[in-house]
Each structure stands twice: as C-alpha cells, then as structure tokens.
Design a protein around this motif. Sequence first.
Motif, PDB file in Angstrom:
ATOM      1  N   SER A   1       0.829  -1.201   0.000  1.00  0.00           N
ATOM      2  CA  SER A   1       0.000   0.000   0.000  1.00  0.00           C
ATOM      3  C   SER A   1       0.870   1.261   0.000  1.00  0.00           C
ATOM      4  O   SER A   1       0.607   2.209  -0.749  1.00  0.00           O
TER       5      SER A   1
ATOM      6  N   LYS B   1       1.148   4.072  -3.012  1.00  0.00           N
ATOM      7  CA  LYS B   1       0.925   5.495  -2.694  1.00  0.00           C
ATOM      8  C   LYS B   1       2.123   6.326  -3.139  1.00  0.00           C
ATOM      9  O   LYS B   1       1.969   7.386  -3.737  1.00  0.00           O
TER      10      LYS B   1
ATOM     11  N   LYS C   1       2.211   6.738  -6.930  1.00  0.00           N
ATOM     12  CA  LYS C   1       1.237   7.742  -7.383  1.00  0.00           C
ATOM     13  C   LYS C   1       1.758   9.149  -7.115  1.00  0.00           C
ATOM     14  O   LYS C   1       1.653  10.026  -7.977  1.00  0.00           O
ATOM     15  N   GLU C   2       2.334   9.354  -5.938  1.00  0.00           N
ATOM     16  CA  GLU C   2       2.877  10.672  -5.586  1.00  0.00           C
ATOM     17  C   GLU C   2       4.007  11.086  -6.529  1.00  0.00           C
ATOM     18  O   GLU C   2       4.229  12.267  -6.755  1.00  0.00           O
TER      19      GLU C   2
ATOM     20  N   THR D   1       0.677   6.798 -12.730  1.00  0.00           N
ATOM     21  CA  THR D   1      -0.760   6.539 -12.641  1.00  0.00           C
ATOM     22  C   THR D   1      -1.166   5.239 -13.316  1.00  0.00           C
ATOM     23  O   THR D   1      -2.325   4.855 -13.269  1.00  0.00           O
TER      24      THR D   1
ATOM     25  N   ALA E   1      -4.694  -1.610  -2.957  1.00  0.00           N
ATOM     26  CA  ALA E   1      -3.984  -0.320  -2.925  1.00  0.00           C
ATOM     27  C   ALA E   1      -4.333   0.529  -4.149  1.00  0.00           C
ATOM     28  O   ALA E   1      -4.481   1.748  -4.037  1.00  0.00           O
TER      29      ALA E   1
ATOM     30  N   LYS F   1      -7.674   2.076  -3.378  1.00  0.00           N
ATOM     31  CA  LYS F   1      -7.573   3.134  -2.372  1.00  0.00           C
ATOM     32  C   LYS F   1      -6.962   4.411  -2.946  1.00  0.00           C
ATOM     33  O   LYS F   1      -7.286   5.504  -2.503  1.00  0.00           O
ATOM     34  N   GLN F   2      -6.063   4.259  -3.897  1.00  0.00           N
ATOM     35  CA  GLN F   2      -5.406   5.424  -4.502  1.00  0.00           C
ATOM     36  C   GLN F   2      -6.167   5.948  -5.720  1.00  0.00           C
ATOM     37  O   GLN F   2      -5.748   6.916  -6.347  1.00  0.00           O
TER      38      GLN F   2
END
Length: 185
Positions: free
Chosen positions: A44, A48, A51-52, A56, A79, A82-83
């Motif tokens: 997870s 995250k 993505k940061e 994508t 994950a 969630k993102q």
Amino acid sequence: WLFPESSGEYIPPEGLHDNTLVVTSRDIDSSGSRIICDISSGISAAVKYAKEEGHTCLAYVGTHLDITNGIKRDAFLDALGKQGLPGGDGDALIFSGGTMEAGVHACANMLRKKPDTTGFLCADDLTAVGVRECLISRGRAGGPEPLVIGFGNTEISSFFRFPSLDLKAYQLAALIFQNVLEYAG
C-alpha cells in the motif's frame, strides 16, 4: 525512498495500527532502503509513493512460485483502489516464473497490453531486475522515469539500485517491542 525525511537509521511508525515499520541500513537514496513491513501495508505504501511520483499506470508482476503471491496480488489491487488508480479489475496483473528472464518477458507483455505503464511492483527482486532490464532496453521516453520496486531486499536490489520491500519477522518483532517499551515509558 518512501520516507525522505528520515535521518537514515530508524523511522518510527505513524501508528502501530499501520503495521509498517522502517529500518534503513544505509542512507535513503536512489539505491533503495530496507522497508520492513507487513505485506499489505508495504505494498500500500509503495503504490501510494508511486502515485505521488506521478505514476498513474502501475503493474504487479507476480510469480506462481511465491506462496505469498495471493496476498501480494490482493494487497496491490486493494492499494490501486484506495489510490483511485486503474487496474483494479485485474488488467494490471501479470505473472512470471520468478526469474530475471521471466521478468523481461512479463514487462514486455505488460507494455504490449498497456503501453502507458510506468511503475512495476514485483513479487521478488530477481523478477524486478528483469523488468528493469526490459525498461532500459526499450529506452522509455516521456512521462515519469519508470519505477521498479522489488520484494525481498536481497543484495540484487542494492547492486542494481532499486528499492525493495523487506519482510523480516524477527526485525519486525524487535521494532514492535521497542515501540511498546517507548510507548509504555
């Protein structure tokens, strides 16, 4: 790499409920760090982070040889959801034989299927080396620099300079015990 504010030795968890604890054996930099975690929390955190960093379109390169593969696969899909990233329907999954050559083939197959994939989470470090080699040979251009994250934190990840998640139960237990003692005062 996931926690750049670190001094390099010990990063306390944000909360014990996360089950994510981090120890670094070297400074956090592009060569990777030891991220000691439970499988789900580690994956997870990796998704995250990806993505940061602008990734994508992510892929999970699993192996049928890994008894924890189902847990890793499910954690990756969770994950993504969630993102708010695509692929939760399973089209971001590809499986390999757990070797460098299999990683090369899995990456090539994923890029044929989803050419905009820029981030790969691999079930093991050897597969990650193959994925990395595939990306280098293709000379990916445009978008964020491709991201490859391994699993196992073997010497291979240090040699090839990519981050790798680490699951070492005895180290995790020691860190939890240390946190409990610090919390109890």
